[in-house]
Design an enzyme around this catalytic site. Structure first.
Site, PDB file in Angstrom:
ATOM      1  N   GLN A   1     -47.203  12.541 -14.262  1.00 44.55           N
ATOM      2  CA  GLN A   1     -47.005  11.285 -15.000  1.00 44.55           C
ATOM      3  C   GLN A   1     -46.768  10.102 -14.067  1.00 44.55           C
ATOM      4  O   GLN A   1     -46.894   8.960 -14.483  1.00 44.55           O
ATOM      5  CB  GLN A   1     -45.822  11.417 -15.970  1.00 44.55           C
TER       6      GLN A   1
ATOM      7  N   GLY B   1     -37.192  13.851 -19.658  1.00 49.89           N
ATOM      8  CA  GLY B   1     -38.016  14.722 -18.829  1.00 49.89           C
ATOM      9  C   GLY B   1     -39.170  13.938 -18.241  1.00 49.89           C
ATOM     10  O   GLY B   1     -39.590  12.910 -18.793  1.00 49.89           O
TER      11      GLY B   1
ATOM     12  N   CYS C   1     -43.025  10.732 -25.705  1.00 51.20           N
ATOM     13  CA  CYS C   1     -43.468  10.926 -24.333  1.00 51.20           C
ATOM     14  C   CYS C   1     -43.518   9.584 -23.616  1.00 51.20           C
ATOM     15  O   CYS C   1     -44.002   8.600 -24.176  1.00 51.20           O
ATOM     16  CB  CYS C   1     -44.859  11.576 -24.338  1.00 51.20           C
ATOM     17  N   LEU C   2     -43.022   9.554 -22.381  1.00 52.55           N
ATOM     18  CA  LEU C   2     -43.056   8.313 -21.606  1.00 52.55           C
ATOM     19  C   LEU C   2     -44.492   7.868 -21.332  1.00 52.55           C
ATOM     20  O   LEU C   2     -44.734   6.688 -21.102  1.00 52.55           O
ATOM     21  CB  LEU C   2     -42.298   8.498 -20.284  1.00 52.55           C
TER      22      LEU C   2
ATOM     23  N   HIS D   1     -47.894  18.941 -19.416  1.00 48.77           N
ATOM     24  CA  HIS D   1     -48.409  17.897 -18.523  1.00 48.77           C
ATOM     25  C   HIS D   1     -49.030  18.498 -17.266  1.00 48.77           C
ATOM     26  O   HIS D   1     -50.026  17.988 -16.762  1.00 48.77           O
ATOM     27  CB  HIS D   1     -47.283  16.937 -18.095  1.00 48.77           C
TER      28      HIS D   1
ATOM     29  N   HIS E   1     -42.937  20.880 -23.163  1.00 44.34           N
ATOM     30  CA  HIS E   1     -43.612  19.574 -23.184  1.00 44.34           C
ATOM     31  C   HIS E   1     -44.040  19.183 -21.767  1.00 44.34           C
ATOM     32  O   HIS E   1     -45.183  18.805 -21.530  1.00 44.34           O
ATOM     33  CB  HIS E   1     -42.661  18.530 -23.783  1.00 44.34           C
ATOM     34  N   GLU E   2     -43.103  19.290 -20.815  1.00 44.14           N
ATOM     35  CA  GLU E   2     -43.402  18.899 -19.433  1.00 44.14           C
ATOM     36  C   GLU E   2     -44.389  19.870 -18.781  1.00 44.14           C
ATOM     37  O   GLU E   2     -45.255  19.456 -18.013  1.00 44.14           O
ATOM     38  CB  GLU E   2     -42.120  18.779 -18.599  1.00 44.14           C
TER      39      GLU E   2
END
Length: 172
Positions: free
Chosen positions: A50, A45, A95-96, A141, A137-138
C-alpha cells in the site's frame, strides 16, 4: 518519514508481494515509516504494498478500549503464512487504499499464521475477532487483492459507480 498510501484504482496495488529475505536496517526503517503512516492515516493495519513496497510485510495496531494504539500493541508481521482457518464471520471493513468506503465482508472467524518478526525470528499467532479480520484483510493486499473484490457482482458495480462519483465530486 511519512509514506504515500496508494489508492484504488492504482495498478501497483495489484502487484504480488515478495518474501523478505534480509532483515536489516532497511526493513526496520520501512516498518517504522509504515507505522507512522498508518497512525497518521487513522488506520489499524497497513501492508507494505500500500506504500509501494511489494514485500510480504504487514503491520497492525488494533485500538484498545479507549481507542488508543500504544506502540507496545504494534504487530509487525513479515512473510505470513496462513496455516489454520475456522468458522465464518462478517465485519464492516474499510481500507486506507479505498478511502471513504465500508462494506460487509465475510472472513474466517479464527486463524493461525506463521510469520517472522523484524529480526527474522519465526513466530506463530492464533487470532480471532478484529485481529483475525485485519490480518486476513492485509494478507489479501500481499497477493494483490482489495476487499472490494470480495463483493458480489451487483454490489461491486454499485461501488464502482459510487467511487467514480465521489472522485468526480472531489470527495476523495
Amino acid at each position: 518519514m511519512n509514506l504515500t498510501i496508494l489508492t484504488y484504482p492504482d495498478k501497483r496495488l495489484k502487484q504480488k508481494s515478495k518474501n523478505v529475505t534480509k532483515f536489516d536496517e532497511n526493513i526496520h526503517k520501512l516498518l517504522d515509516a509504515m507505522n507512522e503512516t498508518m497512525l497518521l492515516s487513522n488506520g489499524i493495519g497497513l501492508a507494505a504494498i500500500q506504500v509501494n513496497h511489494p514485500l510480504n510485510i504487514l503491520i497492525l495496531n488494533i485500538p484498545d478500549s479507549e481507542g488508543n494504539q500504544p506502540t507496545e500493541n504494534l504487530m509487525e508481521i513479515i512473510n505470513p503464512i496462513l496455516i489454520k482457518k475456522e468458522g465464518s464471520t462478517v465485519y464492516q471493513e474499510g481500507c486506507l487504499s479505498v478511502p471513504g468506503f465500508y462494506e460487509d465482508i465475510e472472513r474466517y472467524e479464527t486463524i493461525t499464521i506463521n510469520y517472522q518478526d523484524r529480526d527474522g525470528n519465526t513466530k506463530t499467532l492464533d487470532a480471532d475477532g478484529l485481529l483475525s479480520i485485519a490480518i486476513q484483510h492485509e494478507m489479501d493486499h500481499l497477493t494483490g487483492n482489495l476487499f472490494i473484490e470480495k463483493l458480489s457482482y451487483a454490489r461491486r458495480k454499485k461501488f464502482e459507480k459510487e467511487y467514480k462519483k465521489a472522485i468526480k465530486e472531489k470527495r476523495l
